[in-house]
Design a protein around this motif. Structure first.
Motif, PDB file in Angstrom:
ATOM      1  N   GLN A  90       0.822  -1.209   0.000  1.00 50.72           N
ATOM      2  CA  GLN A  90       0.000   0.000   0.000  1.00 50.72           C
ATOM      3  C   GLN A  90       0.857   1.261   0.000  1.00 50.72           C
ATOM      4  OE1 GLN A  90      -3.224   0.152  -0.517  1.00 50.72           O
ATOM      5  NE2 GLN A  90      -3.211  -2.078  -0.680  1.00 50.72           N
ATOM      6  N   ARG A  91       1.975   1.252   0.727  1.00 54.50           N
ATOM      7  CA  ARG A  91       2.885   2.403   0.733  1.00 54.50           C
ATOM      8  C   ARG A  91       3.495   2.615  -0.644  1.00 54.50           C
ATOM      9  NH1 ARG A  91       4.450   0.428   5.864  1.00 54.50           N
ATOM     10  NH2 ARG A  91       6.218  -0.632   4.917  1.00 54.50           N
ATOM     11  N   MET A  92       3.916   1.524  -1.283  1.00 51.56           N
ATOM     12  CA  MET A  92       4.511   1.644  -2.613  1.00 51.56           C
ATOM     13  C   MET A  92       3.487   2.119  -3.633  1.00 51.56           C
ATOM     14  SD  MET A  92       7.169  -1.508  -2.943  1.00 51.56           S
ATOM     15  CE  MET A  92       7.756  -0.953  -4.519  1.00 51.56           C
ATOM     16  N   ILE A  93       2.253   1.609  -3.547  1.00 50.44           N
ATOM     17  CA  ILE A  93       1.205   2.038  -4.470  1.00 50.44           C
ATOM     18  C   ILE A  93       0.887   3.514  -4.255  1.00 50.44           C
ATOM     19  CG2 ILE A  93      -1.260   1.765  -5.005  1.00 50.44           C
ATOM     20  CD1 ILE A  93      -0.856  -1.259  -4.566  1.00 50.44           C
ATOM     21  N   TRP A  94       0.815   3.930  -3.004  1.00 50.92           N
ATOM     22  CA  TRP A  94       0.565   5.344  -2.719  1.00 50.92           C
ATOM     23  C   TRP A  94       1.681   6.219  -3.295  1.00 50.92           C
ATOM     24  CZ3 TRP A  94       3.236   9.017   0.135  1.00 50.92           C
ATOM     25  CH2 TRP A  94       2.546  10.206   0.364  1.00 50.92           C
ATOM     26  N   SER A  95       2.923   5.775  -3.133  1.00 53.15           N
ATOM     27  CA  SER A  95       4.060   6.516  -3.672  1.00 53.15           C
ATOM     28  C   SER A  95       4.003   6.594  -5.204  1.00 53.15           C
ATOM     29  CB  SER A  95       5.365   5.855  -3.224  1.00 53.15           C
ATOM     30  OG  SER A  95       6.462   6.477  -3.818  1.00 53.15           O
ATOM     31  N   LEU A  96       3.651   5.487  -5.843  1.00 60.53           N
ATOM     32  CA  LEU A  96       3.526   5.488  -7.299  1.00 60.53           C
ATOM     33  C   LEU A  96       2.401   6.401  -7.765  1.00 60.53           C
ATOM     34  CD1 LEU A  96       4.086   1.694  -8.039  1.00 60.53           C
ATOM     35  CD2 LEU A  96       5.578   3.578  -8.728  1.00 60.53           C
ATOM     36  N   GLU A  97       1.293   6.420  -7.035  1.00 59.41           N
ATOM     37  CA  GLU A  97       0.187   7.321  -7.398  1.00 59.41           C
ATOM     38  C   GLU A  97       0.610   8.784  -7.284  1.00 59.41           C
ATOM     39  OE1 GLU A  97      -2.692   6.807  -8.699  1.00 59.41           O
ATOM     40  OE2 GLU A  97      -2.895   4.650  -8.512  1.00 59.41           O
ATOM     41  N   ASN A 102       2.374  13.845 -10.025  1.00 60.90           N
ATOM     42  CA  ASN A 102       3.408  14.855 -10.282  1.00 60.90           C
ATOM     43  C   ASN A 102       3.790  14.904 -11.756  1.00 60.90           C
ATOM     44  OD1 ASN A 102       3.525  15.691  -7.628  1.00 60.90           O
ATOM     45  ND2 ASN A 102       5.126  14.225  -7.100  1.00 60.90           N
ATOM     46  N   GLU A 103       3.921  13.753 -12.393  1.00 62.48           N
ATOM     47  CA  GLU A 103       4.284  13.745 -13.814  1.00 62.48           C
ATOM     48  C   GLU A 103       3.169  14.339 -14.672  1.00 62.48           C
ATOM     49  OE1 GLU A 103       6.113  10.508 -15.800  1.00 62.48           O
ATOM     50  OE2 GLU A 103       7.080   9.786 -13.968  1.00 62.48           O
ATOM     51  N   ILE A 104       1.920  14.027 -14.341  1.00 57.99           N
ATOM     52  CA  ILE A 104       0.801  14.595 -15.098  1.00 57.99           C
ATOM     53  C   ILE A 104       0.730  16.098 -14.873  1.00 57.99           C
ATOM     54  CG2 ILE A 104      -1.719  14.637 -15.273  1.00 57.99           C
ATOM     55  CD1 ILE A 104      -1.673  11.613 -14.826  1.00 57.99           C
ATOM     56  N   ARG A 105       0.995  16.535 -13.654  1.00 52.02           N
ATOM     57  CA  ARG A 105       1.015  17.975 -13.363  1.00 52.02           C
ATOM     58  C   ARG A 105       2.089  18.677 -14.193  1.00 52.02           C
ATOM     59  NH1 ARG A 105       1.966  17.877  -8.006  1.00 52.02           N
ATOM     60  NH2 ARG A 105      -0.207  17.339  -7.654  1.00 52.02           N
ATOM     61  N   GLU A 106       3.264  18.040 -14.337  1.00 50.87           N
ATOM     62  CA  GLU A 106       4.332  18.628 -15.149  1.00 50.87           C
ATOM     63  C   GLU A 106       3.919  18.750 -16.611  1.00 50.87           C
ATOM     64  OE1 GLU A 106       7.814  16.295 -14.579  1.00 50.87           O
ATOM     65  OE2 GLU A 106       8.010  16.847 -12.471  1.00 50.87           O
ATOM     66  N   VAL A 107       3.164  17.776 -17.118  1.00 54.88           N
ATOM     67  CA  VAL A 107       2.690  17.847 -18.507  1.00 54.88           C
ATOM     68  C   VAL A 107       1.745  19.029 -18.674  1.00 54.88           C
ATOM     69  CG1 VAL A 107       1.308  16.664 -20.264  1.00 54.88           C
ATOM     70  CG2 VAL A 107       3.030  15.407 -18.988  1.00 54.88           C
ATOM     71  N   TYR A 108       0.832  19.218 -17.717  1.00 55.57           N
ATOM     72  CA  TYR A 108      -0.094  20.345 -17.802  1.00 55.57           C
ATOM     73  C   TYR A 108       0.630  21.681 -17.680  1.00 55.57           C
ATOM     74  CZ  TYR A 108      -4.390  17.659 -17.912  1.00 55.57           C
ATOM     75  OH  TYR A 108      -5.411  16.840 -18.301  1.00 55.57           O
TER      76      TYR A 108
END
Length: 127
Positions: A90-97, A102-108
């Motif tokens: 769950q920690r790793m999934i949260w980190s990946l989310e 952040n990557e989608i925010r950078e695209v916008y």
């Protein structure tokens, strides 16, 4: 004595075979023979293209879809790790989310940046 001389000769032969120079290289460390250089004025100080870029809605959506696919694959890989306990998953999934956001925010940010010179980005148009 014959065995020692034969062993020495075979080691020398193998060492010399691996020491051959690659004829395609044009110098030490130059392994990128296929680099293509265009003289399109990107580095011309009088050229206005260096100040802006073109990033369309389609390219933005394609990048977001690519990011979502990559992170979905990573998250599924974490979910299917049988040796990891649930809390760590769950920690790793949260980190990946969070990384995905952040990557989608950078695209916008890149799309909405004033340097983006794509025509459809003009908000003053009334279609």
């Amino acid at each position: 004595m014959k065995k020692i001389i034969t062993l020495f000769a075979s080691v020398l032969l193998v060492a010399s075979a691996f020491a051959q120079h690659d004829g395609n290289q044009k110098g030490y460390g130059n392994k990128n023979d296929r680099d293509v250089v265009y003289n399109d004025g990107r580095y011309n100080k009088n050229d206005n293209r260096r100040d802006g870029y073109s990033f369309s809605k389609r390219e933005r959506d394609m990048q977001i879809n690519r990011i979502n696919r990559e992170y979905d694959n990573k998250i599924n890989a974490v979910r299917h790790k049988w040796f990891m306990n649930n809390a760590k998953k769950q920690r790793m999934i949260w980190s990946l989310e969070e990384d995905r956001k952040n990557e989608i925010r950078e695209v916008y940010v890149k799309f909405n940046h004033p340097s983006n010179r794509f025509e459809d980005r003009d908000r003053k148009r009334n279609w």
